[in-house]
Scaffold this active site. Structure first.
Site, PDB file in Angstrom:
ATOM      1  N   ASP A 191       1.068  -1.029   0.322  1.00 49.59           N
ATOM      2  CA  ASP A 191      -0.138  -0.309   0.151  1.00 49.59           C
ATOM      3  C   ASP A 191       0.955   0.902   0.131  1.00 49.59           C
ATOM      4  OD1 ASP A 191      -2.212   1.672   0.756  1.00 49.59           O
ATOM      5  OD2 ASP A 191      -2.002   1.846   2.801  1.00 49.59           O
TER       6      ASP A 191
ATOM      7  N   ASP B 292      -0.548   4.827   0.947  1.00 48.19           N
ATOM      8  CA  ASP B 292      -0.919   6.074   1.555  1.00 48.19           C
ATOM      9  C   ASP B 292      -0.806   5.692   3.435  1.00 48.19           C
ATOM     10  OD1 ASP B 292      -1.220   8.171   0.045  1.00 48.19           O
ATOM     11  OD2 ASP B 292      -2.996   8.758  -0.060  1.00 48.19           O
TER      12      ASP B 292
ATOM     13  N   ASP C 127      -2.218  -0.669   5.943  1.00 46.48           N
ATOM     14  CA  ASP C 127      -2.270   0.138   7.109  1.00 46.48           C
ATOM     15  C   ASP C 127      -3.437  -0.068   7.490  1.00 46.48           C
ATOM     16  OD1 ASP C 127      -2.344   2.600   5.535  1.00 46.48           O
ATOM     17  OD2 ASP C 127      -3.300   3.262   6.799  1.00 46.48           O
TER      18      ASP C 127
END
Length: 274
Positions: free
Chosen positions: A10, A12, A216
């Site tokens: 991922d 961001d 996250d």
């Protein structure tokens, strides 16, 4: 039997800092992956337009997955033989999993009176900049979506559950990310795209292909759960998501790109690459 390691990450809040999108803390680990020839596949909610610029900054040459698994972009000069079903976009072959964005917007608009949300297409660049911290140019690139529609969700969690149920009946999946709720086709998922790409790599080698996935947010859960090495990168703004049916998840000590780098370095040691 040798091992081919694939990294799926991922962006961001994971490879990029949640607040300022900086990735300098991950530079050494990124350099190690390049030196070792280990593909680092960006698997993100970002658009193709956003990734073109970001890939240049990251010195990224590998395949990438956009809009939460809606499409995979494969460099034309890569190891993969083109498939007649793939489209071509610039220097890439494109494998799409999702419907047209306009279809998603149309269905969402039909429910606007029932729920409190703002569609991405309703935002001005200035409003998007305020909500995300993106600069003007990056905000403009972010708005060039093709397969998904993010929403700013201003309603309750109960309302979101009801909205998710109604959208599912329309063949649309609702995923909650770090900043937005994302609308996409039922077959659009970071995990599905990851598995498809793993199979592509496996078809090109007799090595054992092993994957590490780092993320996250809630929209990373399936991707992380399907990887050989599952990593949750700690976030400064929310608790680590739970990864179902896995008792071997790594949760980084540090936040964002620093935690990402620690996990990559540990995986490279564990797998005997360094």
């Amino acid at each position: 039997m040798t091992t081919t390691l694939l990294v799926f990450t991922d962006l961001d809040g994971t490879l990029l800092d949640h607040y300022d999108y900086n990735f300098s803390a991950a530079n050494d680990a990124l350099s190690s992956l390049r030196t070792l020839g280990i593909p680092c596949v960006l698997n993100t909610s970002k658009t193709y337009a956003e990734l073109l610029e970001l890939r240049h900054a990251l010195r990224h040459k590998d395949p990438f997955i956009v809009e939460n698994g809606a499409a995979i972009y494969l460099p034309i000069n890569s190891r993969f033989d083109p498939n007649p079903e793939w489209a071509q976009c610039g220097d890439f072959w494109v494998k799409a999993f999702g419907p047209n964005r306009q279809e998603l917007i149309k269905v969402a608009q039909s429910m606007k009176s029932q729920f409190d949300f703002i569609g991405y297409h309703d935002l001005t660049k200035e409003q998007l900049m305020e909500h995300t911290g993106l600069d003007f140019n990056t905000a403009a690139l972010s708005m060039q979506r093709e397969f998904t529609e993010p929403l700013i969700w201003n309603d309750s969690n109960n309302a979101l559950a009801e909205f998710r149920s109604l959208m599912e009946k329309e063949g649309i999946k609702v995923q909650k990310g770090g900043r937005f709720v994302h609308l996409m086709g039922q077959d659009c998922d970071k995990a599905i795209a990851m598995q498809w790409l793993i199979e592509c790599y496996q078809s090109c080698t007799s090595d054992t292909v092993k994957s590490i996935a780092l993320g996250d947010g809630e929209n990373d859960v399936e991707m992380i759960s399907k990887a050989n090495i599952p990593v949750v990168v700690r976030s400064p703004v929310h608790a680590p998501p739970e990864i179902p049916n896995r008792n071997d998840v790594w949760i980084t000590d540090s936040y964002g790109p620093k935690g990402w780098s620690e996990a990559i370095n540990q995986a490279l040691k564990n797998e005997g690459f360094i």
